[in-house]
Design a protein around this motif. Structure first.
Motif, PDB file in Angstrom:
ATOM      1  N   THR A   1      -8.749   2.330   2.815  1.00 14.99           N
ATOM      2  CA  THR A   1      -7.670   1.808   1.907  1.00 14.99           C
ATOM      3  C   THR A   1      -6.742   2.343   1.455  1.00 14.99           C
ATOM      4  O   THR A   1      -6.072   2.152   0.218  1.00 14.99           O
ATOM      5  N   GLU A   2      -6.932   3.666   0.282  1.00 14.02           N
ATOM      6  CA  GLU A   2      -6.215   4.802   0.333  1.00 14.02           C
ATOM      7  C   GLU A   2      -4.553   4.803   0.840  1.00 14.02           C
ATOM      8  O   GLU A   2      -3.869   5.775   0.582  1.00 14.02           O
TER       9      GLU A   2
ATOM     10  N   SER B   1       0.645  -1.368   0.551  1.00 13.34           N
ATOM     11  CA  SER B   1       0.389   0.193  -0.118  1.00 13.34           C
ATOM     12  C   SER B   1       0.906   1.358   0.228  1.00 13.34           C
ATOM     13  O   SER B   1       0.401   2.265  -0.047  1.00 13.34           O
ATOM     14  N   SER B   2       2.320   1.766   0.576  1.00 13.85           N
ATOM     15  CA  SER B   2       2.691   2.186   0.297  1.00 13.85           C
ATOM     16  C   SER B   2       3.856   2.174  -1.126  1.00 13.85           C
ATOM     17  O   SER B   2       4.427   3.606  -0.906  1.00 13.85           O
TER      18      SER B   2
ATOM     19  N   HIS C   1     -11.674   3.979   0.595  1.00 14.27           N
ATOM     20  CA  HIS C   1     -11.452   5.042  -0.480  1.00 14.27           C
ATOM     21  C   HIS C   1     -11.217   6.037   0.664  1.00 14.27           C
ATOM     22  O   HIS C   1     -10.647   7.726   0.088  1.00 14.27           O
ATOM     23  N   TRP C   2     -10.794   5.583   2.212  1.00 16.72           N
ATOM     24  CA  TRP C   2     -10.181   6.797   2.863  1.00 16.72           C
ATOM     25  C   TRP C   2      -8.314   7.431   2.292  1.00 16.72           C
ATOM     26  O   TRP C   2      -7.525   5.842   2.194  1.00 16.72           O
ATOM     27  N   PHE C   3      -8.509   8.044   2.098  1.00 23.00           N
ATOM     28  CA  PHE C   3      -6.279   8.836   2.436  1.00 23.00           C
ATOM     29  C   PHE C   3      -6.392   9.467   3.240  1.00 23.00           C
ATOM     30  O   PHE C   3      -7.223   8.924   4.223  1.00 23.00           O
ATOM     31  N   HIS C   4      -5.137   9.830   3.513  1.00 22.24           N
ATOM     32  CA  HIS C   4      -4.737  10.103   5.109  1.00 22.24           C
ATOM     33  C   HIS C   4      -5.044  11.476   5.423  1.00 22.24           C
ATOM     34  O   HIS C   4      -5.269  11.820   4.995  1.00 22.24           O
TER      35      HIS C   4
END
Length: 233
Positions: free
Chosen positions: A160-161, A106-107, A189-192
């Motif tokens: 998940t993003e 994921s990174s 679909h969440w980002f940081h």
């Protein structure tokens, strides 16, 4: 930035539940590389234990939490406390924690807003610059830890993003394999820092509600009494 933006979860626990929160103003990597920030966090933990009566807290329910880099420091502080044996921690809440200097599924090739592969690589390089290229210890990159026994119960959530998606899930899985109660909520679909940047979004409110539920559960079920010094036995 205003403390209300930087410490939303801590403020919530103080204002809604009367929790006593000690938020260390730890030295960031821009000031000093590892281990300065961990030293500051551990000093705050010791302060909590020593001044428990003065602060009006139950020293059998000391909890540690944080978001992002603060989530990584949460885990590192729990590891250090376990290994030194001076302070017992009852519960940990590392939210989308920064744990692994090595790239994960994921990174790697992550182009999400706010935090992504490029920013993550820069942050780790800068944070670990004092080690001279030597493999970092697990206190710097907690995902490198091999023994997860004896750590406190945990609750986390992650998107998940998020670049930290895989390492968060792996950390919770490692705790479970070691016999520790741990759970994680995953938000598609969440980002940081989605929850802090979009606090009025439906999913952000849901995350806050679940965070509160796990905190309240911890106050009723998780206790870690402090050891009595041998001279006082």
């Amino acid at each position: 930035m205003h403390p209300k933006i930087l410490l939303p979860h801590a403020r919530l626990l103080v204002e809604k539940y009367g929790a006593v929160v000690v938020a260390p103003e730890y030295r960031t990597a821009f000031e000093k590389p590892f281990p300065a920030d961990l030293e500051d966090c551990y000093a705050a933990l010791l302060f909590l234990k020593v001044h428990a009566d003065e602060l009006g807290i139950n020293d059998a329910q000391i909890m540690v939490g944080g978001e992002s880099a603060g989530g990584g420091l949460t885990v590192a502080t729990c590891l250090l406390a376990r290994d030194i044996g001076e302070v017992n921690i009852a519960f940990q809440m590392p939210l989308y924690p920064m744990l692994d200097d090595r790239e994960t599924a994921s990174s790697r090739d992550n182009h999400a807003p706010v935090w992504n592969t490029r920013t993550n690589r820069f942050a780790w390089k800068y944070y670990l610059r004092g080690l001279g290229g030597v493999t970092p210890p697990c206190y710097a990159a907690p995902a490198r830890e091999a023994n997860y026994a004896g750590l406190p119960p945990a609750y986390a959530y992650v998107g998940t993003e998020e670049p930290f998606y895989c390492e968060t899930l792996e950390y919770v899985a490692n705790l479970k394999r070691a016999g520790t109660e741990a759970s994680v909520d995953v938000y598609p679909h969440w980002f940081h820092a989605y929850d802090m940047l979009l606090p009025f979004a439906k999913k952000s409110k849901e995350a806050v509600r679940h965070f509160e539920e796990h905190y309240l559960y911890a106050t009723e079920h998780y206790f870690a009494p402090q050891r009595i010094p041998p001279s006082l036995d």
